[in-house]
Design a protein around this motif. Structure first.
Motif, PDB file in Angstrom:
ATOM      1  N   ALA A   1       8.137 -10.701   7.962  1.00 11.62           N
ATOM      2  CA  ALA A   1       7.016 -11.379   7.307  1.00 11.62           C
ATOM      3  C   ALA A   1       5.780 -10.491   7.238  1.00 11.62           C
ATOM      4  CB  ALA A   1       6.691 -12.682   8.037  1.00 11.62           C
ATOM      5  N   LEU A   2       5.531  -9.706   8.285  1.00 13.98           N
ATOM      6  CA  LEU A   2       4.367  -8.826   8.294  1.00 13.98           C
ATOM      7  C   LEU A   2       4.467  -7.784   7.188  1.00 13.98           C
ATOM      8  CD1 LEU A   2       1.757  -7.809   9.596  1.00 13.98           C
ATOM      9  CD2 LEU A   2       3.151  -6.463  11.193  1.00 13.98           C
ATOM     10  N   ALA A   3       5.654  -7.206   7.019  1.00 15.56           N
ATOM     11  CA  ALA A   3       5.848  -6.204   5.970  1.00 15.56           C
ATOM     12  C   ALA A   3       5.700  -6.829   4.587  1.00 15.56           C
ATOM     13  CB  ALA A   3       7.228  -5.560   6.117  1.00 15.56           C
ATOM     14  N   VAL A   4       6.235  -8.022   4.422  1.00 12.24           N
ATOM     15  CA  VAL A   4       6.133  -8.711   3.128  1.00 12.24           C
ATOM     16  C   VAL A   4       4.669  -8.977   2.784  1.00 12.24           C
ATOM     17  CG1 VAL A   4       6.657 -10.851   1.903  1.00 12.24           C
ATOM     18  CG2 VAL A   4       8.417  -9.747   3.296  1.00 12.24           C
ATOM     19  N   ALA A   5       3.905  -9.452   3.761  1.00  9.93           N
ATOM     20  CA  ALA A   5       2.490  -9.740   3.534  1.00  9.93           C
ATOM     21  C   ALA A   5       1.725  -8.466   3.181  1.00  9.93           C
ATOM     22  CB  ALA A   5       1.885 -10.397   4.765  1.00  9.93           C
ATOM     23  N   ALA A   6       1.997  -7.384   3.912  1.00  7.07           N
ATOM     24  CA  ALA A   6       1.304  -6.121   3.654  1.00  7.07           C
ATOM     25  C   ALA A   6       1.643  -5.576   2.274  1.00  7.07           C
ATOM     26  CB  ALA A   6       1.666  -5.103   4.736  1.00  7.07           C
TER      27      ALA A   6
END
Length: 270
Positions: free
Chosen positions: A62-67
Protein backbone atom coordinates in the motif's frame (compact mmCIF):
# COMPACT_ATOMS: atom_id res chain seq x y z
CA UNK A 1 -12.72 32.33 -27.57
CA UNK A 2 -12.16 33.47 -23.98
CA UNK A 3 -13.38 30.14 -22.62
CA UNK A 4 -10.99 28.33 -24.94
CA UNK A 5 -8.15 30.56 -23.79
CA UNK A 6 -9.08 29.86 -20.16
CA UNK A 7 -9.05 26.11 -20.72
CA UNK A 8 -5.67 26.29 -22.45
CA UNK A 9 -4.26 28.46 -19.69
CA UNK A 10 -5.54 26.13 -16.95
CA UNK A 11 -4.33 22.94 -18.63
CA UNK A 12 -1.01 24.42 -19.76
CA UNK A 13 -0.24 25.89 -16.34
CA UNK A 14 -1.43 23.12 -14.05
CA UNK A 15 -0.52 20.00 -16.05
CA UNK A 16 2.01 18.67 -18.54
CA UNK A 17 -0.74 17.98 -21.09
CA UNK A 18 0.41 19.73 -24.31
CA UNK A 19 -2.03 22.44 -25.42
CA UNK A 20 -1.70 25.51 -27.66
CA UNK A 21 -0.85 28.75 -25.92
CA UNK A 22 -3.78 31.04 -25.10
CA UNK A 23 -4.33 33.81 -27.64
CA UNK A 24 -5.15 36.33 -24.93
CA UNK A 25 -4.45 36.35 -21.18
CA UNK A 26 -6.38 39.01 -19.33
CA UNK A 27 -8.16 39.17 -15.98
CA UNK A 28 -11.27 37.43 -17.24
CA UNK A 29 -9.29 34.60 -18.82
CA UNK A 30 -7.07 34.24 -15.74
CA UNK A 31 -10.09 34.08 -13.42
CA UNK A 32 -11.85 31.49 -15.55
CA UNK A 33 -8.66 29.42 -15.69
CA UNK A 34 -8.47 29.29 -11.90
CA UNK A 35 -12.11 28.19 -11.67
CA UNK A 36 -11.37 25.51 -14.27
CA UNK A 37 -8.35 24.28 -12.30
CA UNK A 38 -10.07 21.07 -11.09
CA UNK A 39 -11.33 20.35 -14.61
CA UNK A 40 -7.78 20.65 -15.95
CA UNK A 41 -6.60 18.28 -13.20
CA UNK A 42 -9.08 15.51 -14.11
CA UNK A 43 -6.43 13.64 -16.17
CA UNK A 44 -4.08 13.72 -13.16
CA UNK A 45 -6.81 12.39 -10.86
CA UNK A 46 -7.70 9.64 -13.33
CA UNK A 47 -4.07 8.52 -13.66
CA UNK A 48 -3.64 8.56 -9.88
CA UNK A 49 -6.81 6.51 -9.43
CA UNK A 50 -5.77 3.99 -12.06
CA UNK A 51 -2.40 3.52 -10.38
CA UNK A 52 -4.09 2.86 -7.04
CA UNK A 53 -6.58 0.46 -8.62
CA UNK A 54 -3.89 -1.37 -10.59
CA UNK A 55 -1.42 -1.53 -7.74
CA UNK A 56 -4.06 -2.83 -5.37
CA UNK A 57 -5.17 -5.45 -7.88
CA UNK A 58 -1.57 -6.62 -8.29
CA UNK A 59 -1.13 -6.87 -4.53
CA UNK A 60 1.62 -4.25 -4.34
CA UNK A 61 2.43 -2.79 -0.89
CA UNK A 62 0.00 0.00 0.00
CA UNK A 63 2.84 2.41 0.77
CA UNK A 64 4.39 1.89 -2.66
CA UNK A 65 1.02 2.28 -4.37
CA UNK A 66 0.36 5.55 -2.54
CA UNK A 67 3.82 6.91 -3.36
CA UNK A 68 3.54 5.97 -7.04
CA UNK A 69 0.10 7.53 -7.31
CA UNK A 70 1.06 10.86 -5.74
CA UNK A 71 4.36 10.83 -7.60
CA UNK A 72 2.48 10.58 -10.87
CA UNK A 73 0.41 13.61 -9.89
CA UNK A 74 3.58 15.55 -9.07
CA UNK A 75 5.17 14.63 -12.40
CA UNK A 76 1.94 15.44 -14.23
CA UNK A 77 1.98 18.94 -12.78
CA UNK A 78 5.74 19.49 -13.30
CA UNK A 79 6.22 19.57 -9.53
CA UNK A 80 4.84 23.11 -9.75
CA UNK A 81 2.84 22.99 -6.52
CA UNK A 82 5.56 21.21 -4.56
CA UNK A 83 8.05 23.85 -5.65
CA UNK A 84 5.61 26.54 -4.55
CA UNK A 85 5.20 24.87 -1.16
CA UNK A 86 8.97 24.77 -0.57
CA UNK A 87 9.47 28.38 -1.70
CA UNK A 88 6.57 29.65 0.40
CA UNK A 89 7.86 27.87 3.50
CA UNK A 90 11.34 29.32 2.94
CA UNK A 91 9.91 32.81 2.52
CA UNK A 92 7.71 32.65 5.60
CA UNK A 93 10.55 31.22 7.66
CA UNK A 94 13.31 33.48 6.38
CA UNK A 95 12.38 36.90 7.75
CA UNK A 96 9.55 39.00 9.13
CA UNK A 97 10.52 41.64 6.59
CA UNK A 98 8.12 41.39 3.66
CA UNK A 99 10.63 42.31 0.95
CA UNK A 100 13.25 39.90 2.25
CA UNK A 101 10.70 37.10 2.41
CA UNK A 102 9.58 37.75 -1.17
CA UNK A 103 13.20 37.88 -2.32
CA UNK A 104 13.86 34.46 -0.78
CA UNK A 105 10.79 33.07 -2.54
CA UNK A 106 11.86 34.60 -5.86
CA UNK A 107 15.27 32.86 -5.82
CA UNK A 108 13.75 29.43 -6.37
CA UNK A 109 16.34 27.40 -4.45
CA UNK A 110 15.12 25.40 -1.47
CA UNK A 111 16.48 26.07 2.02
CA UNK A 112 16.17 23.89 5.12
CA UNK A 113 12.70 25.20 6.03
CA UNK A 114 11.40 24.52 2.53
CA UNK A 115 12.90 21.04 2.37
CA UNK A 116 11.58 20.12 5.82
CA UNK A 117 8.09 21.39 4.96
CA UNK A 118 8.14 19.52 1.66
CA UNK A 119 9.18 16.25 3.30
CA UNK A 120 6.64 16.63 6.11
CA UNK A 121 3.77 17.38 3.72
CA UNK A 122 4.64 14.48 1.42
CA UNK A 123 4.88 12.13 4.39
CA UNK A 124 1.41 13.20 5.50
CA UNK A 125 -0.01 12.78 1.98
CA UNK A 126 1.59 9.39 1.33
CA UNK A 127 0.84 8.14 4.83
CA UNK A 128 -2.81 9.17 4.65
CA UNK A 129 -3.27 7.68 1.18
CA UNK A 130 -1.57 4.49 2.37
CA UNK A 131 -4.25 4.22 5.04
CA UNK A 132 -6.99 4.68 2.47
CA UNK A 133 -5.42 2.09 0.13
CA UNK A 134 -5.10 -0.38 3.00
CA UNK A 135 -8.74 0.22 3.95
CA UNK A 136 -9.76 -0.41 0.35
CA UNK A 137 -10.95 3.03 -0.78
CA UNK A 138 -7.72 4.51 -2.10
CA UNK A 139 -9.15 5.24 -5.54
CA UNK A 140 -11.93 7.44 -4.19
CA UNK A 141 -9.56 9.11 -1.72
CA UNK A 142 -6.90 10.14 -4.21
CA UNK A 143 -9.39 11.33 -6.84
CA UNK A 144 -11.31 13.48 -4.35
CA UNK A 145 -8.14 14.89 -2.77
CA UNK A 146 -6.41 15.79 -6.04
CA UNK A 147 -9.47 17.59 -7.40
CA UNK A 148 -10.35 19.26 -4.08
CA UNK A 149 -6.83 20.68 -3.88
CA UNK A 150 -7.24 22.35 -7.27
CA UNK A 151 -10.70 23.63 -6.36
CA UNK A 152 -9.12 25.85 -3.69
CA UNK A 153 -7.36 27.89 -6.39
CA UNK A 154 -10.56 29.84 -7.05
CA UNK A 155 -10.78 30.78 -3.36
CA UNK A 156 -7.16 31.91 -3.27
CA UNK A 157 -7.75 34.08 -6.33
CA UNK A 158 -11.12 35.51 -5.26
CA UNK A 159 -11.90 39.21 -5.46
CA UNK A 160 -10.30 41.06 -2.56
CA UNK A 161 -7.17 38.89 -2.43
CA UNK A 162 -4.25 41.15 -3.47
CA UNK A 163 -1.02 40.19 -5.25
CA UNK A 164 2.16 40.24 -3.17
CA UNK A 165 4.12 41.84 -5.99
CA UNK A 166 3.21 43.55 -9.28
CA UNK A 167 4.61 40.85 -11.56
CA UNK A 168 4.38 37.10 -11.97
CA UNK A 169 1.53 34.59 -11.94
CA UNK A 170 0.17 35.90 -8.67
CA UNK A 171 -0.30 39.39 -10.07
CA UNK A 172 -2.13 37.97 -13.07
CA UNK A 173 -4.65 35.86 -11.16
CA UNK A 174 -4.99 37.64 -7.78
CA UNK A 175 -8.53 38.91 -7.29
CA UNK A 176 -9.58 37.64 -10.72
CA UNK A 177 -12.31 35.22 -9.58
CA UNK A 178 -15.72 36.64 -8.62
CA UNK A 179 -16.64 35.63 -5.07
CA UNK A 180 -19.89 33.89 -6.15
CA UNK A 181 -17.89 31.75 -8.58
CA UNK A 182 -15.39 30.82 -5.88
CA UNK A 183 -18.19 29.89 -3.46
CA UNK A 184 -20.03 27.91 -6.14
CA UNK A 185 -16.86 25.96 -6.94
CA UNK A 186 -16.46 24.90 -3.33
CA UNK A 187 -20.11 23.94 -2.89
CA UNK A 188 -20.12 21.97 -6.14
CA UNK A 189 -16.93 20.15 -5.14
CA UNK A 190 -18.43 19.19 -1.76
CA UNK A 191 -21.65 17.98 -3.37
CA UNK A 192 -19.85 15.91 -6.02
CA UNK A 193 -17.53 14.36 -3.42
CA UNK A 194 -20.52 13.29 -1.34
CA UNK A 195 -22.44 11.96 -4.33
CA UNK A 196 -19.35 10.11 -5.54
CA UNK A 197 -18.87 8.29 -2.26
CA UNK A 198 -22.58 7.55 -1.97
CA UNK A 199 -22.71 6.16 -5.52
CA UNK A 200 -19.61 4.01 -5.08
CA UNK A 201 -20.80 2.79 -1.72
CA UNK A 202 -24.04 1.39 -3.09
CA UNK A 203 -22.82 0.39 -6.55
CA UNK A 204 -21.35 -2.95 -5.50
CA UNK A 205 -18.25 -2.29 -7.62
CA UNK A 206 -15.66 -4.54 -6.05
CA UNK A 207 -12.55 -2.63 -7.13
CA UNK A 208 -13.66 0.43 -5.21
CA UNK A 209 -13.47 -1.61 -2.03
CA UNK A 210 -16.05 0.61 -0.41
CA UNK A 211 -19.06 -1.66 0.03
CA UNK A 212 -22.52 -0.55 1.17
CA UNK A 213 -21.16 1.03 4.36
CA UNK A 214 -19.70 3.91 2.33
CA UNK A 215 -23.17 4.80 1.19
CA UNK A 216 -23.91 5.68 4.80
CA UNK A 217 -20.64 7.64 5.07
CA UNK A 218 -21.23 9.87 2.05
CA UNK A 219 -20.61 12.88 4.32
CA UNK A 220 -16.89 12.01 4.45
CA UNK A 221 -16.52 13.53 0.96
CA UNK A 222 -17.89 16.99 1.80
CA UNK A 223 -15.91 17.01 5.06
CA UNK A 224 -12.72 16.24 3.10
CA UNK A 225 -13.43 19.15 0.75
CA UNK A 226 -14.14 21.42 3.72
CA UNK A 227 -10.86 20.37 5.33
CA UNK A 228 -9.01 21.10 2.10
CA UNK A 229 -10.51 24.59 1.95
CA UNK A 230 -9.80 25.23 5.64
CA UNK A 231 -6.13 24.29 5.27
CA UNK A 232 -5.70 26.41 2.14
CA UNK A 233 -7.56 29.32 3.78
CA UNK A 234 -5.29 29.26 6.84
CA UNK A 235 -2.21 29.38 4.64
CA UNK A 236 -3.75 32.08 2.45
CA UNK A 237 -4.54 34.25 5.49
CA UNK A 238 -1.01 33.85 6.80
CA UNK A 239 0.56 34.76 3.46
CA UNK A 240 -1.64 37.80 2.90
CA UNK A 241 -0.71 39.12 6.34
CA UNK A 242 3.01 38.38 6.03
CA UNK A 243 3.60 38.95 2.33
CA UNK A 244 0.86 41.43 1.51
CA UNK A 245 -0.86 39.08 -0.93
CA UNK A 246 -0.38 35.98 -3.04
CA UNK A 247 2.23 34.78 -5.50
CA UNK A 248 2.26 31.76 -7.76
CA UNK A 249 4.21 29.94 -5.05
CA UNK A 250 1.47 30.62 -2.50
CA UNK A 251 -1.12 29.14 -4.85
CA UNK A 252 0.94 25.98 -5.26
CA UNK A 253 1.48 25.70 -1.52
CA UNK A 254 -2.26 26.03 -0.96
CA UNK A 255 -2.95 23.15 -3.32
CA UNK A 256 -0.51 20.83 -1.55
CA UNK A 257 -1.74 21.52 1.99
CA UNK A 258 -5.32 21.14 0.75
CA UNK A 259 -4.54 17.71 -0.74
CA UNK A 260 -2.91 16.64 2.53
CA UNK A 261 -5.91 17.78 4.59
CA UNK A 262 -8.40 16.01 2.32
CA UNK A 263 -6.43 12.76 2.42
CA UNK A 264 -6.27 12.87 6.21
CA UNK A 265 -10.06 13.00 6.37
CA UNK A 266 -10.41 10.19 3.84
CA UNK A 267 -7.70 7.93 5.31
CA UNK A 268 -9.63 6.07 8.05
CA UNK A 269 -11.59 2.92 7.19
CA UNK A 270 -15.09 3.41 5.87
Amino acid sequence: MRLGDAVRLAVGTLTTVPVPAPRVIDRAVAGAAMVLGPVAAVPLAVVAGLIVAGGSALGLPALAVAALSLGAVALGSRGLHLDGLADTADGLGASYDREKALDVMRRGDSGPTGVATLVFTLLVQVGALTGAVTAGHGVAAVVIAVLAGRCTLSMSCARGVPPARPEGLGATVAGSVPVPAAVATGLLAAALAGLGLFGLGWSGVEWSGLGPVAGRLWWRGPVAVAAAYAAAALLLTRCVRRLGGITGDVLGAGVEVAVAAALLVLAPPM
